[in-house]
Design an enzyme around this catalytic site. Structure first.
Site, PDB file in Angstrom:
ATOM      1  N   GLU A  36       0.907  -1.284  -0.061  1.00 34.86           N
ATOM      2  CA  GLU A  36      -0.157   0.219  -0.082  1.00 34.86           C
ATOM      3  C   GLU A  36       0.714   1.303   0.008  1.00 34.86           C
ATOM      4  O   GLU A  36       0.516   2.336  -0.579  1.00 34.86           O
ATOM      5  CB  GLU A  36      -0.941  -0.006   1.234  1.00 34.86           C
ATOM      6  CG  GLU A  36      -1.816  -1.166   1.354  1.00 34.86           C
ATOM      7  CD  GLU A  36      -2.709  -1.341   2.439  1.00 34.86           C
ATOM      8  OE1 GLU A  36      -3.889  -1.485   2.513  1.00 34.86           O
ATOM      9  OE2 GLU A  36      -1.967  -0.795   3.707  1.00 34.86           O
ATOM     10  N   ASP A 231     -12.984  -5.065  -0.029  1.00 34.00           N
ATOM     11  CA  ASP A 231     -13.899  -6.204   0.098  1.00 34.00           C
ATOM     12  C   ASP A 231     -15.187  -5.687   0.776  1.00 34.00           C
ATOM     13  O   ASP A 231     -15.186  -4.714   1.482  1.00 34.00           O
ATOM     14  CB  ASP A 231     -13.312  -7.496   0.849  1.00 34.00           C
ATOM     15  CG  ASP A 231     -12.937  -7.227   2.135  1.00 34.00           C
ATOM     16  OD1 ASP A 231     -13.487  -7.348   3.189  1.00 34.00           O
ATOM     17  OD2 ASP A 231     -11.835  -6.414   2.237  1.00 34.00           O
TER      18      ASP A 231
END
Length: 251
Positions: A36, A231
């Protein structure tokens, strides 16, 4: 991760000034995972800063500038204690890394916790959505003793903490969503976790935000979370499968 990079640029530019109207000169960006963080580090041309953490610690810092502000990215580094070599995720490394960074860097104006999260479709979340934190809480610290139950939840919002930055104007300006981030140390969830996240009014779920906000509160530094949904927690696909499938897209 260039999507989040763009979001962070917008957030840093949009935050602009502190509560006293002074220009923001130093932003710490706390990001748990290397996957990230590194695109952001590379895009800004940040350089490793070995003065932030002691050499024996796994945490890493990268420093540089964006426009008129100094930017320091802090990551949790890799696990050496359990000898797995994976990213140090979860509340413990996040709290320690952010606390040590803020304690070392006395001139920090704001900490932005950037990263991925699970979102709840019952709160209107979709994969790729960006949420700014209106509050943080824990969902897996279950302590059924009066007083300790509230401590376990660990709710921090504008009414309970002066360090939680209100995202309302910023979310409107950047066309992002906002909501409560509920933090726990597992990627999946139990039935009890689900009950607690519902009680927390969580829009998204992560593994670090509430811990980092706690460190910010200890040192009286403003906190803002920027979370990108990978998600759907209350969806039909297991979180680990959807997370790995969508990480590159959402991050």
């Amino acid at each position: 991760f260039l999507v989040v990079v763009s979001f962070l640029f917008l957030c840093i530019a949009a935050v602009g000034v502190d509560a006293a109207g002074n220009g923001i000169k130093h932003v710490v960006v706390a990001i748990a995972m290397e996957a990230e963080a590194m695109p952001f580090v590379e895009y800004l041309g940040l350089k490793e800063d070995k003065d932030v953490f002691e050499e024996h610690l796994p945490f890493l810092a990268y420093s540089g500038s964006h426009k008129d502000a100094k930017v320091t990215v802090v990551t949790n580094g890799k696990d050496s204690v359990y000898r797995t070599g994976v990213d140090n995720v979860g509340t413990v490394p996040a709290a320690i890394a952010s606390y040590l960074a803020l304690h070392k860097l006395k001139d920090v104006d704001i900490l932005i916790n950037a990263g991925t999260c699970g979102g709840f479709k019952r709160k209107g979340a979709s994969v790729g959505d960006v949420f700014l934190t209106s509050a943080v809480a824990h969902h897996d610290r279950r302590i059924a003793i009066p007083g300790f139950d509230s401590y376990g939840t660990g709710l921090l919002d504008n009414s309970s903490s002066e360090t939680i930055v209100s995202p309302t104007a910023l979310a409107k300006q950047l066309n992002f969503k906002s909501g409560v981030v509920s933090t726990g140390n597992s990627l999946d969830k139990t039935e009890e976790c689900d009950k607690n996240m519902l009680a927390n009014d969580a829009s998204v779920k992560d593994m670090e935000a509430a811990a980092i906000a706690w460190s910010c509160a200890l040192l009286q530094k403003p906190f803002l979370g920027v979370k990108v949904v990978t998600d759907i927690v209350d969806g039909d696909i297991p979180s680990q499968e959807e997370f790995l499938s969508n990480l590159a897209t959402a991050a």
